[in-house]
Motif scaffolding. Structure first.
Motif, PDB file in Angstrom:
ATOM      1  N   ALA A 168       0.836  -1.203   0.000  1.00 27.44           N
ATOM      2  CA  ALA A 168       0.000   0.000   0.000  1.00 27.44           C
ATOM      3  C   ALA A 168       0.871   1.253   0.000  1.00 27.44           C
ATOM      4  CB  ALA A 168      -0.923  -0.007   1.214  1.00 27.44           C
ATOM      5  N   ALA A 169       1.964   1.225   0.774  1.00 30.28           N
ATOM      6  CA  ALA A 169       2.859   2.381   0.841  1.00 30.28           C
ATOM      7  C   ALA A 169       3.507   2.646  -0.512  1.00 30.28           C
ATOM      8  CB  ALA A 169       3.934   2.141   1.903  1.00 30.28           C
ATOM      9  N   ASN A 170       3.970   1.593  -1.179  1.00 32.39           N
ATOM     10  CA  ASN A 170       4.580   1.742  -2.502  1.00 32.39           C
ATOM     11  C   ASN A 170       3.566   2.242  -3.521  1.00 32.39           C
ATOM     12  OD1 ASN A 170       7.413   0.997  -2.349  1.00 32.39           O
ATOM     13  ND2 ASN A 170       6.716  -1.037  -1.786  1.00 32.39           N
ATOM     14  N   GLU A 171       2.361   1.685  -3.482  1.00 38.52           N
ATOM     15  CA  GLU A 171       1.321   2.107  -4.421  1.00 38.52           C
ATOM     16  C   GLU A 171       0.935   3.566  -4.166  1.00 38.52           C
ATOM     17  OE1 GLU A 171      -3.187   0.878  -5.914  1.00 38.52           O
ATOM     18  OE2 GLU A 171      -1.970  -0.575  -4.812  1.00 38.52           O
ATOM     19  N   GLU A 172       0.905   3.956  -2.909  1.00 41.01           N
ATOM     20  CA  GLU A 172       0.550   5.337  -2.572  1.00 41.01           C
ATOM     21  C   GLU A 172       1.525   6.319  -3.206  1.00 41.01           C
ATOM     22  OE1 GLU A 172      -0.068   8.162   1.390  1.00 41.01           O
ATOM     23  OE2 GLU A 172       0.113   5.987   1.607  1.00 41.01           O
ATOM     24  N   ILE A 173       2.812   5.997  -3.163  1.00 49.83           N
ATOM     25  CA  ILE A 173       3.815   6.874  -3.748  1.00 49.83           C
ATOM     26  C   ILE A 173       3.631   6.966  -5.261  1.00 49.83           C
ATOM     27  CG2 ILE A 173       6.274   6.995  -4.321  1.00 49.83           C
ATOM     28  CD1 ILE A 173       6.924   6.377  -1.483  1.00 49.83           C
ATOM     29  N   VAL A 174       3.360   5.837  -5.912  1.00 51.60           N
ATOM     30  CA  VAL A 174       3.201   5.836  -7.363  1.00 51.60           C
ATOM     31  C   VAL A 174       1.962   6.618  -7.782  1.00 51.60           C
ATOM     32  CG1 VAL A 174       2.828   4.391  -9.401  1.00 51.60           C
ATOM     33  CG2 VAL A 174       4.453   3.672  -7.644  1.00 51.60           C
ATOM     34  N   VAL A 175       0.849   6.386  -7.102  1.00 48.38           N
ATOM     35  CA  VAL A 175      -0.390   7.101  -7.425  1.00 48.38           C
ATOM     36  C   VAL A 175      -0.205   8.605  -7.201  1.00 48.38           C
ATOM     37  CG1 VAL A 175      -2.799   7.456  -6.739  1.00 48.38           C
ATOM     38  CG2 VAL A 175      -1.902   5.139  -6.976  1.00 48.38           C
ATOM     39  N   THR A 176       0.451   8.965  -6.101  1.00 46.14           N
ATOM     40  CA  THR A 176       0.706  10.376  -5.813  1.00 46.14           C
ATOM     41  C   THR A 176       1.633  10.980  -6.860  1.00 46.14           C
ATOM     42  OG1 THR A 176       0.534   9.892  -3.443  1.00 46.14           O
ATOM     43  CG2 THR A 176       1.448  12.023  -4.055  1.00 46.14           C
ATOM     44  N   GLY A 177       2.664  10.231  -7.243  1.00 43.43           N
ATOM     45  CA  GLY A 177       3.605  10.719  -8.249  1.00 43.43           C
ATOM     46  C   GLY A 177       2.945  10.939  -9.599  1.00 43.43           C
ATOM     47  N   ASP A 178       2.109  10.008 -10.010  1.00 48.42           N
ATOM     48  CA  ASP A 178       1.407  10.154 -11.297  1.00 48.42           C
ATOM     49  C   ASP A 178       0.459  11.347 -11.266  1.00 48.42           C
ATOM     50  OD1 ASP A 178       2.723   7.987 -12.312  1.00 48.42           O
ATOM     51  OD2 ASP A 178       1.094   6.564 -11.973  1.00 48.42           O
ATOM     52  N   LEU A 179      -0.246  11.504 -10.151  1.00 44.19           N
ATOM     53  CA  LEU A 179      -1.153  12.649 -10.015  1.00 44.19           C
ATOM     54  C   LEU A 179      -0.351  13.952  -9.974  1.00 44.19           C
ATOM     55  CD1 LEU A 179      -4.071  13.649  -9.611  1.00 44.19           C
ATOM     56  CD2 LEU A 179      -3.724  13.374  -7.140  1.00 44.19           C
ATOM     57  N   GLY A 180       0.813  13.892  -9.360  1.00 43.92           N
ATOM     58  CA  GLY A 180       1.660  15.076  -9.265  1.00 43.92           C
ATOM     59  C   GLY A 180       2.114  15.600 -10.611  1.00 43.92           C
ATOM     60  N   GLU A 181       2.246  14.717 -11.605  1.00 42.45           N
ATOM     61  CA  GLU A 181       2.628  15.151 -12.938  1.00 42.45           C
ATOM     62  C   GLU A 181       1.534  15.995 -13.587  1.00 42.45           C
ATOM     63  OE1 GLU A 181       3.657  11.668 -15.105  1.00 42.45           O
ATOM     64  OE2 GLU A 181       5.492  11.275 -13.951  1.00 42.45           O
ATOM     65  N   LYS A 182       0.311  15.873 -13.086  1.00 40.16           N
ATOM     66  CA  LYS A 182      -0.823  16.621 -13.645  1.00 40.16           C
ATOM     67  C   LYS A 182      -1.134  17.889 -12.850  1.00 40.16           C
ATOM     68  CE  LYS A 182      -2.996  12.254 -15.015  1.00 40.16           C
ATOM     69  NZ  LYS A 182      -4.210  11.391 -14.854  1.00 40.16           N
ATOM     70  N   VAL A 183      -1.051  17.795 -11.516  1.00 37.16           N
ATOM     71  CA  VAL A 183      -1.502  18.920 -10.681  1.00 37.16           C
ATOM     72  C   VAL A 183      -0.384  19.520  -9.830  1.00 37.16           C
ATOM     73  CG1 VAL A 183      -3.818  17.926 -10.588  1.00 37.16           C
ATOM     74  CG2 VAL A 183      -2.220  17.475  -8.716  1.00 37.16           C
ATOM     75  N   GLY A 184       0.819  18.945  -9.885  1.00 38.07           N
ATOM     76  CA  GLY A 184       1.922  19.396  -9.038  1.00 38.07           C
ATOM     77  C   GLY A 184       2.132  18.434  -7.886  1.00 38.07           C
ATOM     78  N   LYS A 185       3.403  18.160  -7.552  1.00 36.99           N
ATOM     79  CA  LYS A 185       3.721  17.147  -6.539  1.00 36.99           C
ATOM     80  C   LYS A 185       3.138  17.471  -5.166  1.00 36.99           C
ATOM     81  CE  LYS A 185       8.223  17.074  -7.311  1.00 36.99           C
ATOM     82  NZ  LYS A 185       9.644  16.673  -7.208  1.00 36.99           N
ATOM     83  N   ASP A 186       3.279  18.724  -4.753  1.00 36.38           N
ATOM     84  CA  ASP A 186       2.804  19.082  -3.412  1.00 36.38           C
ATOM     85  C   ASP A 186       1.276  19.102  -3.339  1.00 36.38           C
ATOM     86  OD1 ASP A 186       5.340  19.392  -2.154  1.00 36.38           O
ATOM     87  OD2 ASP A 186       5.593  21.287  -3.208  1.00 36.38           O
TER      88      ASP A 186
END
Length: 290
Positions: A168-186
Motif C-alpha cells: 500500500a505504501a509503494n502504491e501510494e507513492i506511485v499514485v501520488t507521483g502520477d497525479l503530481g505530474e498533472k496537478v503538481g507534486k505538493d
C-alpha cells in the motif's frame, strides 16, 4: 619455592590474557541502527560518494544494495517501466529513532518528493526515523523508495513491515507521483493525505463511500480529477482502509504532513504572486519607454 609460585601465577595471568585477546570481539558501534541502501548499478566511486553524502562509513552502518529486480517486485504492478527504469541508482539512509517523528530529506530526485515519502511511511506504520534519499545525479528515485522500506527491515531498530502495508505504501507513492505530474507534486501529496486522513478516520464501509470521500476532497481543494484518477485513488484508499490503521495513533503525523504542505504551497503561491507582479511592472516600464 616462593619465586616458583610467583612465576606460576604470572604464567597463569599471561595465559588468561592470551586467551582473551585471541577471542574475536564483536565490535558494537554507537550508530549500529543506521542502514544505507545503495543502488546496485552505482559505480564504486559513486557508492563511496553516497556514503560521504550520508556522512557514514561502512563500519558505522549496515550497507546493503537495492537491485532493479527488487524495484520491479514492489513497484512493478503500479509503476510503469519508464518510472522504474532498468538500473538502480538512487540510494537511501535510514535511522529509526525513539522519538522526534519523521525527519525526511531528498536530493537529486525529480519524481519523488519529501511529502510522498512521508505519507508512505505513515501508511507503512513507521512513526519515528531520520530518512534521507539521494543520488549522484537527477533520477526518479524509485530505487530509494524500495531501499527505504528495505532499510527499516534491516536495521537493528527496525521491524519487519507487514507485506500489505508495504504494498500500500509503494502504491501510494506511485499514485501520488502520477497525479503530481498533472496537478503538481505538493498539491497531489496534499490531496492524497487529506483523503487518507478522512478514510482512516471515518472507516467507510463500501467502495462508493470511499469514492465520495475522494471526490469530496478534490472538490474542496479545487483539484480536477479524471475518472481514471478517481478510480486509482479509490482503489488505493480501499487497500489503506483494509489495513485498519488506528486514527488516534497517526492523526498527529497526518496533521504534520498537512501543516508542512500548507507552508510549502503558501510559499510557492507567494513566490508566484511576486514573480507575476515583477513581470507586470517590468512590462509597464518597457512599454512606457519604448
Amino acid at each position: 619455592m616462593k619465586s616458583k609460585r610467583i612465576i606460576g601465577k604470572l604464567s597463569a595471568v599471561l595465559l588468561t590474557i592470551s586467551i582473551l585477546t585471541a577471542i574475536p570481539v564483536r565490535q558494537v558501534y554507537a550508530d549500529a541502527f543506521k542502514v544505507v541502501t545503495l543502488g546496485a548499478n552505482l559505480t564504486a566511486k559513486q557508492k563511496e560518494d553516497m556514503l560521504r553524502y550520508f556522512n557514514v562509513t561502512k563500519e558505522e552502518a549496515n550497507v546493503i544494495e537495492v537491485t532493479n529486480g527488487e524495484e520491479r517486485k514492489y513497484l512493478g504492478d503500479v509503476a510503469d517501466a519508464k518510472q522504474i527504469g532498468t538500473k538502480s541508482i538512487s540510494s537511501s539512509y535510514v535511522e529509526p529513532t525513539d522519538k522526534g517523528g519523521l525527519d525526511i530529506s531528498i536530493n537529486n530526485m525529480y519524481w519523488v518528493s519529501e511529502s510522498m515519502i512521508r505519507n508512505a511511511l505513515i501508511t507503512a506504520g513507521i512513526e519515528n526515523a531520520i530518512v534521507k534519499a539521494s543520488a549522484p545525479f537527477n533520477v526518479s528515485g524509485t530505487a530509494a523508495l524500495t531501499g527505504i522500506l528495505k532499510g527499516f527491515e534491516n536495521s537493528e531498530g527496525g521491524q519487519k513491515i507487514d507485506e500489505d502495508k508495504k504494498k500500500a505504501a509503494n502504491e501510494e507513492i506511485v499514485v501520488t507521483g502520477d497525479l503530481g505530474e498533472k496537478v503538481g507534486k505538493d498539491e497531489a501529496a496534499k490531496l492524497i493525505n487529506e483523503v487518507k486522513t478522512e478514510v482512516i478516520k471515518e472507516k467507510p464501509q463500501s467502495t462508493k463511500e470511499i469514492q465520495q470521500i475522494v471526490t469530496g476532497v478534490a472538490d474542496e481543494y479545487k483539484v480536477k480529477l479524471s475518472d481514471e484518477d478517481v478510480q486509482r485513488i479509490t482503489a488505493l484508499m480501499g487497500k489503506i482502509n483494509d489495513l485498519d490503521i488506528d486514527f488516534n495513533q497517526v492523526k498527529d503525523q497526518l496533521k504534520d504532513v498537512t501543516g508542512k504542505l500548507k507552508t510549502v504551497l503558501t510559499s510557492e503561491e507567494a513566490q508566484g504572486f511576486f514573480s507575476k507582479l515583477w513581470s507586470a511592472i517590468k512590462a509597464f516600464f518597457e512599454k512606457l519607454f519604448s
